[in-house]
Each structure stands twice: as structure tokens, then as C-alpha cells.
Design a protein around this motif. Structure first.
Motif, mmCIF file in Angstrom:
data_model
loop_
_atom_site.group_PDB
_atom_site.id
_atom_site.type_symbol
_atom_site.label_atom_id
_atom_site.label_comp_id
_atom_site.label_asym_id
_atom_site.label_seq_id
_atom_site.Cartn_x
_atom_site.Cartn_y
_atom_site.Cartn_z
ATOM 1 N N ASP A 8 22.823 22.528 -8.300
ATOM 2 C CA ASP A 8 23.410 22.367 -6.968
ATOM 3 C C ASP A 8 24.546 23.351 -6.687
ATOM 4 N N ALA A 9 25.051 24.027 -7.719
ATOM 5 C CA ALA A 9 26.289 24.796 -7.566
ATOM 6 C C ALA A 9 26.057 26.163 -6.912
ATOM 7 N N ASP A 10 27.024 26.583 -6.117
ATOM 8 C CA ASP A 10 27.119 27.973 -5.676
ATOM 9 C C ASP A 10 27.862 28.795 -6.733
ATOM 10 N N VAL A 11 28.880 28.185 -7.302
ATOM 11 C CA VAL A 11 29.742 28.859 -8.284
ATOM 12 C C VAL A 11 29.814 27.987 -9.528
ATOM 13 N N VAL A 12 29.646 28.590 -10.689
ATOM 14 C CA VAL A 12 29.811 27.865 -11.950
ATOM 15 C C VAL A 12 30.983 28.495 -12.704
ATOM 16 N N VAL A 13 32.010 27.663 -12.945
ATOM 17 C CA VAL A 13 33.173 28.100 -13.720
ATOM 18 C C VAL A 13 32.990 27.585 -15.143
ATOM 19 N N VAL A 14 33.088 28.469 -16.139
ATOM 20 C CA VAL A 14 32.940 28.049 -17.536
ATOM 21 C C VAL A 14 34.197 28.435 -18.297
ATOM 22 N N ARG A 15 34.864 27.427 -18.856
ATOM 23 C CA ARG A 15 36.085 27.692 -19.611
ATOM 24 C C ARG A 15 35.835 27.558 -21.115
ATOM 25 N N PHE A 16 36.307 28.581 -21.850
ATOM 26 C CA PHE A 16 36.267 28.558 -23.303
ATOM 27 C C PHE A 16 37.691 28.342 -23.802
ATOM 28 N N GLY A 17 37.893 27.266 -24.559
ATOM 29 C CA GLY A 17 39.217 26.954 -25.096
ATOM 30 C C GLY A 17 39.486 27.695 -26.400
ATOM 31 N N GLU A 18 40.571 27.319 -27.026
ATOM 32 C CA GLU A 18 40.979 28.010 -28.262
ATOM 33 C C GLU A 18 40.120 27.609 -29.457
ATOM 34 N N LYS A 19 39.651 26.371 -29.451
ATOM 35 C CA LYS A 19 39.023 25.831 -30.668
ATOM 36 C C LYS A 19 37.547 25.504 -30.464
ATOM 37 N N TYR A 20 36.891 25.230 -31.555
ATOM 38 C CA TYR A 20 35.508 24.767 -31.580
ATOM 39 C C TYR A 20 34.517 25.881 -31.198
ATOM 40 N N LYS A 21 33.273 25.577 -31.486
ATOM 41 C CA LYS A 21 32.209 26.542 -31.237
ATOM 42 C C LYS A 21 31.880 26.647 -29.747
ATOM 43 N N GLN A 22 31.882 25.528 -29.057
ATOM 44 C CA GLN A 22 31.665 25.524 -27.603
ATOM 45 C C GLN A 22 30.366 26.216 -27.199
ATOM 46 N N LEU A 42 33.291 37.201 -26.248
ATOM 47 C CA LEU A 42 32.652 36.744 -25.008
ATOM 48 C C LEU A 42 32.148 37.900 -24.154
ATOM 49 N N LYS A 43 32.031 39.092 -24.727
ATOM 50 C CA LYS A 43 31.739 40.228 -23.847
ATOM 51 C C LYS A 43 30.399 40.118 -23.140
ATOM 52 N N GLU A 44 29.384 39.554 -23.781
ATOM 53 C CA GLU A 44 28.088 39.395 -23.110
ATOM 54 C C GLU A 44 28.160 38.335 -22.007
ATOM 55 N N VAL A 45 28.941 37.305 -22.251
ATOM 56 C CA VAL A 45 29.087 36.262 -21.236
ATOM 57 C C VAL A 45 29.890 36.808 -20.052
ATOM 58 N N LYS A 74 31.515 33.301 -33.577
ATOM 59 C CA LYS A 74 31.347 32.426 -32.418
ATOM 60 C C LYS A 74 29.904 32.461 -31.907
ATOM 61 N N GLN A 75 29.296 33.651 -31.909
ATOM 62 C CA GLN A 75 27.882 33.781 -31.523
ATOM 63 C C GLN A 75 27.605 33.214 -30.128
#
Lengths: 149, 149, 149, 149, 149, 149, 149, 149
Positions: free
Chosen positions: A75-89, A118-121, B88-89
Motif C-alpha cells: 500500500d505504501a508510496d514511500v518505504v522508510v527502512v531504519r538500520f540500528g546499531e545492533k543485530y543482524k536486521q 549498506l551500500k547496495e541497499v 552483516k550481509q
């Protein structure tokens, strides 16, 4: 113009609230995953029955959560994705890939340490920000044409 | 029936070779990202000109690599994504999400330690394996109907 | 992996030949618009009958050329669009937009003078180059993983 | 029937206002890019941080503006693209190509001088007009079946 | 570049043969409906069993023929639809609409008498011709860039 | 014209062989699910590891088989689905629905007893036959325009 | 459930009014082409300027009308196409083909005389009716589950 | 977030009412097929005229019902399909396949006896439940993030 925005990723800080509060008065409809960690982990077995194996316990929960995630991204027009400091996510990166393939406008939110990983993302995004307030500034600009300051 | 298979993810072990060798004689066409780490990191600036900022250095490379990745995933019937022990992959998880949104058949390959962290990715897959040989077994079964042993 | 590449845009220099020559030995299939300017302008009326009005003369030709352009872009994995020094070249920008909406990998080729005027087009591309040889380098890298030099 | 109309292209005259004013009382929802030239050029760096290189300054802005443009075109039933007397206006032609590939109804608006240079763009349109009032006449006819005069 | 062309419509003259003969030596793959009128009318009941009602007799045949028509149009780059002098030929106009909705390049072939009645169909086409030889000229130009004469 | 045909459904009689034998000499490429019942039931656990619960045992196998089924249906021009005398055969009806939603040409094969129970499935088909030989007759007619007898 | 219904085809009788009146109280949104024959024929030249050639006069009008037709069919859940006693009505058959390719539910409305000539069009429909009242009965049944009488 | 849910399958128990009642207060829009068995069987002939052959009687009804089913599934975010104890219920499995191919989130509802026979259908689902109350729990969790108990 109404923007529908899905807020994906890290669930341990209040970044979603910062964006939703900052966007008050803007014509934005926000959606998010369930951010109650325990509920999110256990929803499958609590509703559909216990599992002996941890793998299937996790699997059932992930499938039920996917009903909400798919709906939110589709349903989204915009998807915001946040990567925090920890975990694989990895679910955050998975959501980013899913949204990219559907042609959604992606905004990625992360600190400078994750830049290389995160360069590919980031390369699939229309904006890469460090702070939730920048996301609000983008939404305001996209809807109203007004820049901060 | 010819299967076109894209091998995404971890680039530090020889899992791709194991699958490609094991699948000799099967009607499979394999594609992969560039697995030369240095070339992959520097392809953007080497071809299109140097950048002062590391961010744009990375960005240019990620964009050029995306030409190959998109082609590989778009053409694939099956996308295999392997998550290794380290790093991180996020690009692997991004590829998995991208492939899932396009309706590709996903096979995820990872050790038992990553089970919980990958539950959303696994939930989008048609098979979750630990060893490259299992991927070969799946490809042989899908194409020939023959089980191992 | 075979790449199908459509070479769109400027028709007054030999940039297409440079790319096609440079890519000899690579697994690339090239397509292009008709680059004979007079034939391209007159194909509509020469085949389907003369028109009194210049507008309809042009229109008939543009429609016949669209059969080839649509086929070329639709079949392409990569669309290269070159903007030369002169003329409006709106058909080049139109092709770039068309290809972007179809999710094709875009490479834009232009000199530094056009940088600001082409910023929206460049922003939709996976690579922005100045010289045809750079496009060859990209195609070689994408197919073979080999960098120049 | 409500028509959603995106008004793309030239930003130096009041043609958008003429159309919006003329269409008062019709069931039309208009969207446009940000037409504040300075804001549009600087939105990327103002929100996401300064860049040393003009290219990346421009790039960041073009990407942020793309969030609005994509949304506007994707939601539109009709995309009107106006080409003015001056400048390259490649983003206008890019929008026209993007809209055409998505199957949107295109109306192109330009003076007679651009007829030959725009022939490929015009060939993808359902109407080619010279004056904003003609666009209003089309919208009124499409919605109400009423002709001017 | 290989063009796949579907030849739809009128079955009482040799226009298909004229085009196929004229296009000898060009890289074109032609497909057509079954042009044996009796077989086309009776294929349903001959294969699947007789029907008492003419309506269902016709229906069964039309459904079986649709297997071939759908395949032919779906695979085509270019769909040529010819309207002859006689009969309603609604299936020809139906095929034209079907092809248009799929974004195929349409060439319509008819005599001057049908100009007004076919205006909506012609308006969806990239070329409107009177003679089969003109279709050959278009195919040669699209593939080779060569104009007649 | 080459037809790609997927043969779905009942696996206890030799109907697939009858169709493949009957179609010898026709330009048809056939695909099918794995028809070795035991292998099909156990492929998941044999390759990916045993399960305590019958449900997950079945699930793992169904997922692996889906790799082949999806590929077969996605690649097909025509999907033939046979319903036998016994069992629930819900996977056959599922395949028919899946194929219908993708716009594939459906041929349903069943005896007269199932007529009422299959009315919704038959209503999505272009042909409903009782005998494998009729499917061969349809394929021959679609490809060659020749009727039986 | 709201049904959006597009009423295409014959414009010389009051069949649209009969359906719209009959469906009063049902949750249906109707759209139609412009049914003022003179306005429909002349809309192009009245708005965009006169043409010397009848062909281009017709063409301009057909293109402007296509803005409304495309919108009407694209938005529709159900497309009703009526074929009257007279005229070629190729635009009606074109609309039916266009709607069929988009997967719309088609209802065809015609007298018994046209049965054979419309067999391919009828074969793409979910209902073939003779009288407008039957269309109303279908809409009522689809929305309310109530049969007439 | 509003969820649109289609309730397909078994029509002899009150499971739909249980779900609709249980979901009171949640932001859900439910749609269903016509569940009046006699009306559903006879709708075709009652509205469009009697048929001598039972096959065509059934066929006409199935086609009219398909108008509602297609609309219901196409509009849905979530498709719930229930398999009861009795009957072949091939239309339920067909709906599940149709929904899966469109990428809808599937919830399958059935008793433990059908586990093996439904393994391919279950494998396409995001949740497999036994009781209508579990479906309500899923909808509540997806919308509100709240687990039962």
C-alpha cells in the motif's frame, strides 16, 4: 496528495514516534510492523498452536507477521527502512529489497558506521538519512514544497 | 525444462563451486554476482572516475554491480541466497526480498545459528538448507524427480 | 549470461560503432534505432502516403519508428542513452523515461556541460559516463567481472 | 468520474494556474512537481547534507524530487507535459516517456516551433495542444461531454 | 532483431500470403489464426462433442480457437489486423483491442471506405495501411532501416 | 509456433503418456510435476532433514515440489488439468486456479460424474474434455489447423 | 462491495438509461463514453484545431475520446458492451478486446441475429444477454445474491 | 490500515458469521460469494434463459458467479479459504490457487483430517487454522498487534 508511508526496521528506539510526531499536520498515512517484540515472536504459536521445534515456532510467527508487512509495503508510496546499531536486521534489508522490486520510493535511515555495509541497499534508495527529523523534512518537502529553516 | 539459478550472498567460501560442480549434467544455467571482492568494491570509480567521498565511491560501485544483480535475479527461476557466519550481509537479504517480490522460488542456505535472525527471510523461501549439497539435491529432484541415496 | 543492450539517442557521431567494436568478443546483443536521419524522418510518408501538413508527415514517421524503438527497449536488459552537444534530443530523454518506467538498467552518456540539465535523467541511471569506452568497460565488467587496466 | 491529472514540465510561466483555474468546478484532482526552482535545486543538500561536488549536489536533489514525481505520475489518469520556449527540459521529456510506458493518457503542450523536435513525444500522446485553455477544454469534454463555444 | 508478427482478421483473400512472400529474407516469424473457415467453425464440436444448440456449437469452437489466438497475440511484437470489404469482422476488432491493451505495436490494414468506422481502432495503431505491400515495407524498414524505391 | 504445455493433476493412470505419445511430431514441449508418489511425498525430509510432525513433513515436501510446479505453470502456454475418479485432488484445482489467474489457456480433463462439482473450474477453461486423445486433437488443431477424422 | 461498471457500445437507443434506472438502489458506479454523436465526432477539431483531411479530423477526435474510454475501462470491474442492429460498431468490439486483455468481467448484450458473428466476443464474456433488464438482474445478483421473480 | 478480506469455500456451516461477528470493531471489510446454494446454482438460467443440458445450466451459473468471485479476490488483501468435511470443494481450492497467483495473503481453514490432502494448498498459505476464532485472532493481531488471552 496523500502519502502512504511504511516504517520498517529497527524496533528498539522511538524513531517511528519521532517521525509520526514531526509529520503532524502533513497529509501522511503511516503504517508499521508490530513493534512489540514478544508479541511479534510468539504470534504464530499463540494463535495457531504450540510447536516443539524453535524453527517452526519462529516460522509460524514470521508468516503471520508477513500478512501485515506485505499489506504495509504494497500500500505504501514511500518505504522508510531504519538500520540500528545492533543485530543482524535481515528482515529490514529484506523489506528494502521487496519494496525496491515493487518500485516503491525508498528512504534508508542509518548511522555513518553502516555506510559500507549498506551500500547496495542505499544504492536502491531515493534518499539516505541519518536522523528521523530528516525523514520528516523530506515528507514535508515532497508534500508542501517547503524546505527546513 | 531448463532451470536458471542465481547464486546470491556470501563470497568468502566456495559454496558456489560446490553447487555448480554438483549440478554437472543437470540442465541448469547458473548466474552469480561478481565475487572478486576488490573489483566489486572499486568497479564504479575504476570505470567512471574517482570520488573524494567514500560514500560516493561505494555508491558508484554498488550501482554498476546492480546492473548484473538485477539481470541475474530477473532472469532466474530459482534464487539461492547464502548467509555466511560473518558480516552483516545486508545485500544478501536485500536480494532475497527483491527476488521474493518478483515471485521467484527462493532457497535460503545458512547454518543453525542464524535461524532466529533469518526467520522472516526463511518464511519467504520454498526451501531452507544448511549445505550446498542439499541445493544440488533439490535441483536434481526438481529437474529429474530423483531423490538422493 | 547474454546482455541485450539498446543504444538510444544522438545519431551524428560514431559512438554506437565505438561501443559495438569495443564489445567484440563479449556476449552482447545490440539494437539501435534507424540512424539514417533522412530515412527516419520520411519513413511514414514514403511507405504510407504523402501528407500536406508537416505535422502529420512527422507524426506518421514517428509512429513507424516507434515500432522499432518499443521493441528495442522492451527486449533490452540495459538501455544506453547518449546526449550529444547539439539539438533538443527530446526523443532521447523520452526513451530514458520509458526505459526507467519498465525497470531497465539505464546508462547515460553525456559531456560535463549537460550535467545540471540532465540531473533528473542521471538520477534514474545506474551509471553516468562521458565516453563510449566507459560503456564498454561496464559491459565487460558486468559480463566478465574484469576491470580495465 | 474523477480525473487525476499530473502537470509536468515548464515552470517559468503560469500555465498550471491557467489550467487549474479554468478547470474549477470540474471533478479533477491536480498534482505537480515542486515549482519553486531554488527549492527544487537545493532540496537534497538542504535536508540531507552539503556536497562538495556539484554533480552530487544535483543528484541528491533530483532523487528527493523523484519521490514526488513518481507518486504524481503513478497516481495520474492523465499526464500533461508542457515544453516552453527555452532550456533543454529533458526532465519533461523523461516524464513523458515514463508516463507513456505506464500507459497513462498523455497531453503534450507546446508552441509550433517545437513540432519537429517533439515528434516522437507527440506521437505517444492522445492530444497535442498549444494553449492551456485547450487542456481545460479537453478535461471538460472528457468529464462532461461538453464542447467549447 | 527478430520480429514476431501476428496476422489477424479477414480470411477470404490472400493478403497473408502476400505479406509472408514479400517478407522473405527478413528476420520475421509469422503466426496467424486457422484460416480454414469450416474447420474454424466446427473445431469445438468435432473434437469435444456435438451440441444441439447453435450457440454452444459456436461457443465451443470460439474457445478452442482462442487458445491459438491468445498465444499468437501474446507472443507477438507486432499485430497486423486486416478488415475486408464484407462481414462484421468483430473478432478482428476484438483482437485489435486485445493487442492494444497488451501494448503490442498495431498495424491496421483496410480500404478507404472503412476510415470513419475504424477511427477508434486506427487511433490505437502505429500504422494504418491499405495494401499488404505496405506492411512488408514497414517490416523491412523496422528491421533493416531501408525504405522502398 | 511452439506450444509449452503443463500436464497437472491425477497421477495414477497413464494419461500423460497418452497425450505425449499422441502429440509426437507436433511442436509441443511438455512439462509435468514429479509423478513418483513416494518421492513427491518425501522429497522435503529426504533432502532437508526429517520432521517429527507429519504436518511439517508434508509441508517441506509441498514447498520443494512447488519449485517445479511454479516453473511449469509460469512457462506454459496451455495448462491441462486432469481430475481422476478418486481422492480430493485439491492440488489439481489449486493449479487450475493459479494458471487461470496468470491468464494461461486451460484445458480441463474429467469424466461426466464430476461435471457439477467442477463447474467453476470448467468455467475458467477454454476446453473441457473427457479423453486424453481429445487433448491431442486440440493441440494438433491449434498448431496445424487440422481436425481429426 | 461497490461495482464500477463501464457501458460501452451502441449509442442510438436508451439501453444505458434502462440499466442505470433499473440499478437504482444498488451500489453501482456507472461510466460511459460520450454518447452525443456529433460532439464525439468533432471533439478533436473543435478543441485542437481544424483538419483538411477527414482522416485526421476523425483521428484527433478518436484520440481525445480515448482518454475517457481508457479511464472508464481501466477503472471498471465489469464492462458491458452492447451491439445494436446497425453499423459496424468496431469500436465496441475493440473495447471488448481491450477489457478482456485487462481481465475485466465482460457482459455482452446483443440480439439473436448477431450470435454467430459475435462468437469470439461472446466466448470472452462471463454473461451474454439480450435485454438491458438482464444486465440489471446480474448486477443485483452479484451485489445482493437475489434472483429475479 | 483497513484489511479487505474475502471469505471463500464451504457454505454449509456458519463459519463466516463467526468470523464477521468476532471481528466486530476491527477495521475489516468482508466479502463472500453468494452462499444461497440454490440461487448460486440457478443464477445463470434464471437470468439469462433456460438450458436443456445440465452442463450448460451449470456453466452459465458458474460464469455469473465468477463476476462476484473475481471482484472479491481481486480487491482482497487477505483471502480465507475454508474446506469443510464433505464434498469435493474444488472451487475452494481453485480460489486458493487464483489468490496465490495474485500474491494475496492466504489463510486456510480446515480440520486435521484434511492435512495431507491439502498440503500443497497449505504450503501457499501464510496461516493454517482449524477454527474461525483463530482467523479473528489473526485479523486482530495484524491490525492491532494484540494477541489473544
Amino acid at each position: 496528495m496523500t502519502l502512504t508511508v511504511y516504517l520498517s526496521g529497527e524496533i528498539h528506539t522511538d524513531w517511528r514516534d519521532q517521525i509520526i510526531d514531526g509529520a503532524k499536520g502533513l497529509d501522511v498515512q503511516f503504517n508499521s510492523p508490530v513493534t512489540d517484540h514478544a508479541a511479534s515472536d510468539d504470534c504464530g504459536v499463540k494463535i495457531l498452536g504450540a510447536e516443539d521445534q524453535k524453527y517452526w515456532h519462529d516460522h509460524k510467527g514470521a508468516m503471520v507477521n508477513a500478512i501485515r508487512t506485505r499489506k504495509g509495503i504494497t500500500d505504501a508510496d514511500v518505504v522508510v527502512v531504519r538500520f540500528g546499531e545492533k543485530y543482524k536486521q535481515w528482515n529490514a534489508a529484506f523489506d528494502a529489497g521487496y519494496a525496491a522490486a515493487l518500485g516503491k520510493s525508498l528512504i534508508i535511515l542509518h548511522g555513518p558506521d553502516h555506510q559500507h555495509a549498506l551500500k547496495e541497499v542505499d544504492a536502491a534508495a531515493l534518499a539516505v538519512a541519518e536522523h528521523p527529523a530528516q525523514v520528516v523534512d523530506i515528507l514535508r518537502y515532497v508534500l508542501m514544497g517547503k524546505l527546513p529553516g
